[in-house]
Write a protein that holds these residues in place. Structure first.
Motif, PDB file in Angstrom:
ATOM      1  N   LEU A  89      35.250  40.372  45.468  1.00 32.56           N
ATOM      2  CA  LEU A  89      35.702  41.774  45.495  1.00 32.56           C
ATOM      3  C   LEU A  89      35.954  42.302  44.084  1.00 32.56           C
ATOM      4  N   GLN A  90      36.429  41.396  43.238  1.00 36.14           N
ATOM      5  CA  GLN A  90      36.703  41.799  41.846  1.00 36.14           C
ATOM      6  C   GLN A  90      35.402  42.226  41.154  1.00 36.14           C
TER       7      GLN A  90
ATOM      8  N   GLU B 122      34.117  45.511  42.609  1.00 36.67           N
ATOM      9  CA  GLU B 122      34.879  46.648  42.095  1.00 36.67           C
ATOM     10  C   GLU B 122      34.475  46.975  40.655  1.00 36.67           C
TER      11      GLU B 122
ATOM     12  N   SER C 237      32.831  50.510  39.826  1.00 37.06           N
ATOM     13  CA  SER C 237      33.723  51.499  39.200  1.00 37.06           C
ATOM     14  C   SER C 237      33.033  52.198  38.020  1.00 37.06           C
TER      15      SER C 237
ATOM     16  N   GLN D 218      46.194  43.446  50.368  1.00 38.91           N
ATOM     17  CA  GLN D 218      45.631  43.757  49.044  1.00 38.91           C
ATOM     18  C   GLN D 218      44.106  43.600  49.061  1.00 38.91           C
TER      19      GLN D 218
ATOM     20  N   SER E 296      42.448  46.341  51.286  1.00 35.98           N
ATOM     21  CA  SER E 296      42.356  47.688  50.684  1.00 35.98           C
ATOM     22  C   SER E 296      41.337  47.697  49.539  1.00 35.98           C
ATOM     23  N   GLN E 297      41.239  46.536  48.824  1.00 32.79           N
ATOM     24  CA  GLN E 297      40.236  46.437  47.749  1.00 32.79           C
ATOM     25  C   GLN E 297      38.825  46.562  48.349  1.00 32.79           C
TER      26      GLN E 297
ATOM     27  N   GLN F  20      38.136  50.100  49.368  1.00 37.58           N
ATOM     28  CA  GLN F  20      37.856  50.928  48.182  1.00 37.58           C
ATOM     29  C   GLN F  20      36.396  50.748  47.742  1.00 37.58           C
ATOM     30  N   CYS F  21      35.930  49.497  47.745  1.00 37.61           N
ATOM     31  CA  CYS F  21      34.531  49.220  47.357  1.00 37.61           C
ATOM     32  C   CYS F  21      33.568  49.892  48.348  1.00 37.61           C
TER      33      CYS F  21
END
Length: 995
Positions: A168-169, A172, A176, A216, A219-220, A223-224
């Motif tokens: 996920l990191q 993102e 982004s 957490q 929601s991540q 968001q993606c």
């Protein structure tokens, strides 16, 4: 060749293995590799990244040494980002945690700073590789989430959670970056099937993560998902103007339409309003509020009589229809009804405006409007009742809105709303066979003539788009009365009345709503009816000069002689077997004979009185036809020769006081007087004569003779513009003055002088207001104004260095905004038809657009010769005449847009000029202006607007624009290139990848 390629690949693997066996350092490996493969194929062609990854991922855990080689290759740019991303996305054994984590680490090195400075194909390659990598990341995330779910069930969540967090990191981090999303936007258009796979992956991932307890991570992931879903629509997000409450352009467009174009179709108005809403980013409730405000101001300002009825019909019948069409552009029915409700809530706060309108119309206007909106499904019943109650309570506190004298007057809004169904009934009645019951039909028509019924019905028909069919029915009726059969005295008088009433009504419609209403739907069968012939050739109109000696006024001489004898000798005209249409066509020549006889003393004034009484005694149409010719005749006479002709007009204008007139005589005289007053207005003004027309009770001529005498029109123009700018909005009277000035001075004079006024303005808020108002004034004839502005005024300012100072901020920004608004409006509407208001205007060709802007790019156009004509500036603007065809290649050429169209031609040349300015070595206010122009284009653009004005911009301009700091953003590049074309996508990918 293939053999040698295979050898190289084999050698490549051997070289990698040798490096691993001998434990070379990454630096040593790179040096040796270059020795092994001295020249020829690049590392990407040899698939170095893929070969390294393949070797590194053989075991259960990755080979750290070979991975270090890959990292070195990435850092030293031996391999491209796209080749690394493609290689990573081929790995699909997600159960090997350590390998997956190693790949995620590699992605981490560069995923937020991708770039490519190669050819366009390589940049498109990067877009595709990024799309594959995104798909891979989503699959990897889904696999990790699945394992986490299984781990939770088995009681060992830690391992899965760590990997999911890593995935996920990276997702993102990749998403982004706006640049990455822009590259993905292009890739989606290149490979629609891959995008579908990504959407499926997202759905699957959503299902897996739905029950995840770690908020957490969930929601991540959401968001993606949102970022990915925003990629296809990343151009359509515009922030709305929330700090403004008044929008003068909307106000002026509505006022202009209500004052001058009631008969126009609703669709062009809806499109124009939507265009303004989009260009100015107006929130829907405030947009609807502004439309209502303009309607109420129009009602309050409208001149008494027909003007007031027209505005009432426009407000209560046409605007609700416009809103019904606007609703279709809105995203949800419920939202739109909410917006209409909010707009009314705001409107109710404007108590003084509503009170004044109520006073003028002698009723609760809001009440009528709310009912009409509810009927059209624009408001829920609950909202309607709530708003009605609020307004009712408000009116209780108002000063006495109904004065005693007005208590008996029926309010117009109620009458107009009742007139609308009556129009439909009359149209049905008119469809019946006239020969069966002419008396019944005469009764219906007689009823229409009483009081203000006719104008009410015409206004209701005009506002609901039924006026043309209304006019057509009356033309058919008029034609029916020209065919006689054996008839009794009674039948003859009914026929005479039907002829007269239909003739007068049609003249009145033509003068009130414009002759196009009558002529636009002429029969295609080849049969031309009497009234149409007479109107086209014999009826005086604004801007139409008639020749009194034209053959149409010189019919068969024997018929003329018998008509003269009839008028001179009879005590009154016999009706039986009378050919009224022939009398109407012969009357002009008969009047000439009679005038000559009077001039030469053959006839005395008493005889003239008897003749004019005969002309107007039975049917008023004969008097109308006689005056139509006299008006043309008087224009041609010297000052001392006019007296008798004007005397004759006076004689014809008054009613006949006799017992022996036909039915509905007084009602017919009222319409006749109004028609004659309109016909004579021009000639009376030019000859400084006064004729007293009987007080008709009908509309005297509003907005007539508005210009102050003996003042230069340029002064009048600057004066009225200054007043409008000071006030902040355009009123109906100003619109008419602007229209008159546009007629008198011509489009170039009009636009040029108004632009000069704009460029003098130095206060920022004033320049913005000036643009909003100028745009609405140009709506008087937007097509021609745009051609002048973009084809003449702007090129003149941009190519003359002595005028560059006038393009400084704020007036320069304002002019750029105005130019873009006009270009977008004209381009979106010029595929449709010009409005009747614009067709009526005399067209002036400022210059032949074909010679000004030739088609062949190799042949220098006048504009481009202009660019390279200044000796000292010759190298400032690299002369576009030396450029190859490819440098001016634009999307419009690939879409095969018709370049014979003046607007297309002017746009193509303006963008060539812009391209030339951007490519030149001199910067200045003109370069800054080009930047503002392009920024405004981007700001006003709709999502996916293939075929917008930017398609005329040469592809080469994109790379020049990106060099301007304010324009060097991925979104701007996406917005200014035509992404529906492969070449457009390549140009965009190349520009974005290099950012």
């Amino acid at each position: 060749m293939v053999q040698s390629e295979i050898m190289k690949v084999v050698n490549l693997k051997q070289a990698i293995l040798q490096a691993w066996k001998e434990r070379w350092s990454d630096y040593q490996w790179a040096v040796n590799m270059k020795k092994f493969f001295p020249k020829g194929a690049t590392w990407d062609i040899l698939n170095l990244a893929e070969a390294l990854l393949e070797q590194a991922m053989i075991g259960p855990s990755p080979n750290p040494l070979i991975l270090s080689y890959l990292k070195y290759a990435i850092s030293s740019q031996m391999v491209s980002y796209s080749s690394v991303l493609t290689a990573i996305s081929k790995f699909d054994d997600f159960s090997r945690d350590l390998c997956v984590q190693a790949l995620l680490d590699i992605m981490d090195m560069f995923c937020d700073r991708l770039s490519c400075h190669g050819k366009a194909e390589e940049c498109i390659g990067l877009c595709r590789a990024l799309l594959s990598a995104l798909h891979w990341l989503l699959r990897c995330t889904a696999a990790s989430a699945e394992r986490l779910r299984e781990g939770l069930e088995a009681g060992t969540p830690a391992a899965g959670e760590k990997q999911l967090a890593m995935c996920l990191q990276r997702l993102e981090k990749t998403l982004s970056s706006t640049k990455n999303r822009a590259l993905l936007h292009i890739a989606k258009l290149e490979e629609a099937s891959s995008w579908t796979a990504i959407e499926h992956c997202l759905l699957k991932l959503g299902e897996i993560l739905a029950n995840l307890s770690n908020h957490q991570l969930r929601s991540q992931a959401e968001q993606c998902g949102t970022l990915i879903r925003s990629i296809p629509t990343m151009l359509s997000v515009h922030s709305e103007q929330l700090h403004k409450t008044g929008f003068p352009t909307v106000h002026a467009v509505v006022l202009l339409e209500g004052t001058m174009n009631l008969t126009g179709e609703t669709q062009p108005l809806v499109e124009q309003l939507m265009m303004v809403k989009r260009m100015q980013h107006i929130p829907t409730p405030l947009f609807i509020l502004e439309i209502w405000k303009a309607c109420f101001v129009g009602l309050i300002e409208s001149p008494e009589g027909t003007g007031e009825l027209k505005w009432t019909a426009f407000t209560f019948l046409k605007i609700p229809q416009v809103l019904v069409k606007l609703k279709k552009y809105s995203h949800g029915d419920k939202d739109f009804t909410e917006d209409v409700n909010t707009a009314f809530e705001f409107l109710l706060k404007l108590t003084p405006l509503l009170d004044k309108a109520d006073q003028r119309c002698n009723c609760d206007c809001t009440n009528f409007l709310l009912q009409e909106c509810s009927k059209q499904g624009l408001l829920s019943e609950a909202s309607m009742n709530n708003l009605m109650a609020k307004r009712k309570a408000d009116r209780e506190h108002a000063p006495q809105l109904k004065s005693d004298e007005n208590a008996n007057i029926q309010p117009n809004p109620g009458l107009i709303l009742r007139a609308e169904p009556t129009v439909t009934n009359i149209l049905k009645t008119m469809d019946a066979d006239h020969s069966k019951s002419p008396e019944g039909l005469l009764g219906v028509l007689g009823h229409m003539l009483s009081g203000k019924s006719l104008d009410l019905l015409l206004a209701a028909a005009a506002a609901t788009g039924k006026l043309k069919s209304f006019a057509r029915k009356f033309i058919n009726l008029n034609e029916f009365t020209t065919h006689r059969s054996e008839e009794s005295t009674k039948a003859a008088s009914v026929r005479a009345l039907l002829f007269d009433i239909s003739f007068l009504m049609l003249c009145h419609v033509a003068q009130t709503y414009g002759s196009e209403v009558i002529l636009s739907e002429s029969n295609t069968g080849g049969e031309v009816f009497f009234f149409e012939t007479w109107m086209q050739t014999c009826m005086p109109e604004e801007g139409k000069i008639l020749n009194p000696d034209h053959p149409c006024f010189r019919p068969d001489s024997t018929k003329v002689e018998s008509l003269v004898a009839l008028l001179n000798n009879s005590s009154e005209i016999k009706l039986v077997q009378m050919k009224w249409h022939e009398a109407c066509l012969n009357i002009s020549a008969a009047i000439l004979e009679i005038l000559n006889a009077w001039e030469n003393g053959v006839l005395a004034f008493e005889s003239i009185q008897k003749i004019t009484d005969n002309i107007k005694g039975k049917v008023c149409s004969l008097a109308v036809c006689a005056v139509a010719w006299l008006v043309a005749h008087v224009r041609m006479l010297g000052l001392d020769e006019r007296e008798k002709s004007l005397q004759m007009i006076r004689q014809l204008a008054g009613p006949l006081y006799s017992e022996n007139t036909l039915q509905f005589y007084n009602e017919r005289v009222v319409i006749m007087s109004s028609i004659l007053e309109h016909m004579c207005a021009d000639v009376l003004q030019q000859t400084a004569t006064q004729i007293k027309f009987p007080s008709t009770g009908m509309d005297t001529m509003p907005y007539w003779n508005l210009l102050p005498p003996k003042r230069p029109i340029k002064e009048v123009l600057t004066d009225i513009f200054a007043k409008v700018l000071e006030k902040g909005w355009v009123d109906s009277r100003s619109i008419h003055i602007f229209d008159t000035l546009l007629h008198m001075g011509g489009v170039y004079w009009f636009c040029n002088n108004l632009i000069k006024e704009l460029l003098k303005e130095t206060r920022k808020e004033h320049t913005l207001r000036a643009v909003e108002l100028l745009y609405s004034v140009f709506c008087l004839d937007m097509q021609q104004a745009t051609l002048v502005l973009l084809g003449h005024i702007l090129p003149g300012l941009l190519t003359d260095s002595s005028k560059w100072h006038s393009l400084m901020d704020p007036p320069g920004t304002a002019l750029a905004k105005l130019a873009v608004w006009c270009a977008l409006s004209s381009y979106s509407s010029h595929k449709g038809q010009a409005s009747s208001r614009q067709k009526k205007r005399h067209r002036e060709d400022i210059e032949d657009y074909i010679s000004l802007f030739p088609l062949d790019d190799m042949q220098p156009s006048k504009l481009m010769r202009l660019l390279s004509s200044n000796e000292e500036d010759a190298n400032i603007l690299s002369s576009p005449t030396d450029r190859s065809m490819s440098s001016s290649l634009s999307a419009s050429q690939l879409h095969t847009v018709n370049m014979r169209d003046p607007l297309n031609r002017v746009l193509a040349n303006l963008f060539l000029l812009i391209s030339s300015i951007l490519g030149s070595r001199t910067a200045g206010p003109h370069t800054q202006f080009v930047q503002w122009f392009m920024e405004e284009c981007v700001d006003c653009l709709e999502q996916g607007s293939r075929g917008s004005i930017l398609q005329f911009m040469p592809f080469t301009t994109v790379s020049e624009l990106v060099k301007v700091s304010a324009m060097s953003s991925p979104k701007v590049v996406l917005a200014i290139t035509d992404l529906s074309l492969p070449l457009g996508r390549q140009v965009a990918a190349k520009a974005i990848a290099a950012l």
